[in-house]
Design a protein around this motif. Sequence first.
Motif, PDB file in Angstrom:
ATOM      1  N   ALA A 183      37.552  45.964  40.036  1.00 18.53           N
ATOM      2  CA  ALA A 183      37.976  45.285  38.818  1.00 18.53           C
ATOM      3  C   ALA A 183      36.837  45.327  37.807  1.00 18.53           C
ATOM      4  CB  ALA A 183      38.366  43.849  39.109  1.00 18.53           C
ATOM      5  N   GLU A 184      37.104  45.894  36.642  1.00 19.99           N
ATOM      6  CA  GLU A 184      36.108  45.973  35.571  1.00 19.99           C
ATOM      7  C   GLU A 184      36.459  44.953  34.481  1.00 19.99           C
ATOM      8  OE1 GLU A 184      33.519  47.887  35.699  1.00 19.99           O
ATOM      9  OE2 GLU A 184      34.002  49.544  37.053  1.00 19.99           O
ATOM     10  N   GLY A 185      35.446  44.299  33.962  1.00 18.47           N
ATOM     11  CA  GLY A 185      35.614  43.369  32.846  1.00 18.47           C
ATOM     12  C   GLY A 185      34.512  43.564  31.848  1.00 18.47           C
ATOM     13  N   SER A 186      34.146  42.525  31.153  1.00 19.81           N
ATOM     14  CA  SER A 186      33.009  42.591  30.236  1.00 19.81           C
ATOM     15  C   SER A 186      32.216  41.303  30.343  1.00 19.81           C
ATOM     16  CB  SER A 186      33.482  42.819  28.793  1.00 19.81           C
ATOM     17  OG  SER A 186      34.367  41.803  28.387  1.00 19.81           O
ATOM     18  N   ALA A 187      30.907  41.442  30.358  1.00 20.04           N
ATOM     19  CA  ALA A 187      30.023  40.306  30.558  1.00 20.04           C
ATOM     20  C   ALA A 187      29.925  39.442  29.303  1.00 20.04           C
ATOM     21  CB  ALA A 187      28.642  40.791  30.976  1.00 20.04           C
ATOM     22  N   ILE A 200      36.187  38.955  38.142  1.00 21.70           N
ATOM     23  CA  ILE A 200      36.612  38.256  39.355  1.00 21.70           C
ATOM     24  C   ILE A 200      38.035  37.747  39.205  1.00 21.70           C
ATOM     25  CG2 ILE A 200      36.223  36.201  40.762  1.00 21.70           C
ATOM     26  CD1 ILE A 200      33.248  36.692  40.555  1.00 21.70           C
ATOM     27  N   TYR A 201      38.380  37.256  38.013  1.00 21.11           N
ATOM     28  CA  TYR A 201      39.766  36.841  37.793  1.00 21.11           C
ATOM     29  C   TYR A 201      40.719  38.025  37.947  1.00 21.11           C
ATOM     30  CZ  TYR A 201      38.077  32.387  35.842  1.00 21.11           C
ATOM     31  OH  TYR A 201      37.496  31.169  35.652  1.00 21.11           O
ATOM     32  N   ARG A 202      40.329  39.170  37.411  1.00 21.37           N
ATOM     33  CA  ARG A 202      41.172  40.355  37.537  1.00 21.37           C
ATOM     34  C   ARG A 202      41.303  40.774  39.007  1.00 21.37           C
ATOM     35  NH1 ARG A 202      39.319  44.045  32.244  1.00 21.37           N
ATOM     36  NH2 ARG A 202      40.530  42.797  30.727  1.00 21.37           N
ATOM     37  N   ALA A 206      44.598  41.044  41.525  1.00 23.44           N
ATOM     38  CA  ALA A 206      44.907  42.181  42.404  1.00 23.44           C
ATOM     39  C   ALA A 206      45.056  41.734  43.852  1.00 23.44           C
ATOM     40  CB  ALA A 206      43.820  43.243  42.288  1.00 23.44           C
ATOM     41  N   VAL A 207      44.232  40.775  44.274  1.00 25.52           N
ATOM     42  CA  VAL A 207      44.354  40.237  45.629  1.00 25.52           C
ATOM     43  C   VAL A 207      45.715  39.577  45.822  1.00 25.52           C
ATOM     44  CG1 VAL A 207      43.487  38.455  47.197  1.00 25.52           C
ATOM     45  CG2 VAL A 207      41.883  39.960  46.030  1.00 25.52           C
ATOM     46  N   ASP A 208      46.204  38.899  44.780  1.00 25.84           N
ATOM     47  CA  ASP A 208      47.536  38.293  44.876  1.00 25.84           C
ATOM     48  C   ASP A 208      48.613  39.357  45.079  1.00 25.84           C
ATOM     49  OD1 ASP A 208      46.646  35.706  44.642  1.00 25.84           O
ATOM     50  OD2 ASP A 208      46.944  35.600  42.470  1.00 25.84           O
ATOM     51  N   VAL A 209      48.434  40.530  44.450  1.00 25.69           N
ATOM     52  CA  VAL A 209      49.379  41.629  44.659  1.00 25.69           C
ATOM     53  C   VAL A 209      49.363  42.062  46.126  1.00 25.69           C
ATOM     54  CG1 VAL A 209      49.931  44.020  44.079  1.00 25.69           C
ATOM     55  CG2 VAL A 209      49.236  42.433  42.268  1.00 25.69           C
ATOM     56  N   GLU A 245      31.202  41.228  35.128  1.00 26.91           N
ATOM     57  CA  GLU A 245      31.819  42.420  34.556  1.00 26.91           C
ATOM     58  C   GLU A 245      32.340  43.381  35.615  1.00 26.91           C
ATOM     59  OE1 GLU A 245      29.027  44.530  32.199  1.00 26.91           O
ATOM     60  OE2 GLU A 245      27.544  44.751  33.806  1.00 26.91           O
ATOM     61  N   ARG A 246      32.082  43.074  36.894  1.00 28.50           N
ATOM     62  CA  ARG A 246      32.555  43.968  37.958  1.00 28.50           C
ATOM     63  C   ARG A 246      32.784  43.173  39.238  1.00 28.50           C
ATOM     64  NH1 ARG A 246      32.364  49.521  39.260  1.00 28.50           N
ATOM     65  NH2 ARG A 246      32.074  49.966  41.479  1.00 28.50           N
ATOM     66  N   CYS A 247      33.830  43.511  39.942  1.00 26.16           N
ATOM     67  CA  CYS A 247      34.109  42.890  41.238  1.00 26.16           C
ATOM     68  C   CYS A 247      34.790  43.913  42.128  1.00 26.16           C
ATOM     69  CB  CYS A 247      35.011  41.665  41.069  1.00 26.16           C
ATOM     70  SG  CYS A 247      35.351  40.776  42.609  1.00 26.16           S
TER      71      CYS A 247
END
Length: 375
Positions: A183-187, A200-202, A206-209, A245-247
């Motif tokens: 999962a990529e985000g932005s800091a 982490i939210y993203r 995905a974990v919920d999927v 920004e990454r998980c």
Amino acid sequence: MEVADVARDLVSIPSHEREAAAGDFVEEWLREHTDATVTRDGAGAQEGRGGNVVARKGAGGTSLALVGHHDVVPPDDSQVDDGGYVVRESDGRLRGRGSADMKGAVAAALCAFRDADPPDGAELVFASFVGEEVGGVGARAAVDRGFAPDFAVVGEGSTGYSAPGVTDVAVAHKGRRGSTLVAEGSAAHASEPEAGANAIYRASDAVDVVRDLEFPETEVMGRQLSGSVAVTEIEGGSAWNVIPERCEVTVDERTVPGERAPLERTEEVAGVTWTVDQDLPPMACDDAAFADAVLTAARDAQAEEDAAAPGDGTPEHVVKPHATDAGWLADAGTTCVVCGPAEPGEAHTATESVSLAALDRCYEIYRDVAESWSG
């Protein structure tokens, strides 16, 4: 040499980092005790694995292979002494690293290969691969080089599935697909979370999927085989006051023949990508007559033993939860079953052992099939 003698010698040879010495033993034993054509390939040469050992005798349109591997997982400290593996016998069992997984079965296959007289018009093959414990290095290399027997009995454990002490015949096993979700985000500063995109939210979405996916399942020769999907690791974030920004998330999937969980759905979450890191194929026997022939041999061997000391059951067709080299062979077109002396819970343990009676029983099964099956 009897099966126990060969097993004892083979188990004593360290083969968790480099299995070349164990391969040397297998090759030299075949050259000394059989008149078969023996070859050694270059599988795993760069890692010093020493290559697969393959032997052939007889000739014809149908080929049957007795298949094993001579590498092992790293031993417990108690299983090593002065650079070698500790091997001992007690309570009717051979004890030591690799006794169950799967040098005991390799020894039984060696002796059966030596003693069997294959039917006219049939070829009998012995194969012991390298690198099974690290993703099927040897089996994949052999298949790439054209190793394609018509039928194979793979000697991984099948004893004790239907009843204690009973050597069953596995007609299917699960595979394993290991995946990574990134999962990529932005800091951003944690005091202004709206300024970033929380990876982490993203990842959690995905974990919920994954959590909501149905487990794959199928039926092979009347036996139900169910897979599973589970998140097993998660790692993300860099500091307590930084929006991550990454998980990364690790997913373990146990696959079944012809079915896969639709993990690609995780990529519907913004910023998430899905990568398959390992895909060990499952196995399903595609010839009921062959599966029944091996089962008949198993029942005959069990009955002969039980005549002297009554046992607890009759061999059955079963399914295994673990991936084996049979998956690679079946994927390439070989009809496979799994039949071997190891029992559930014995492999990869500090107290690993194998029943000496089961070793002899497997020898009888392998020899019986080798002398009776012609396709």
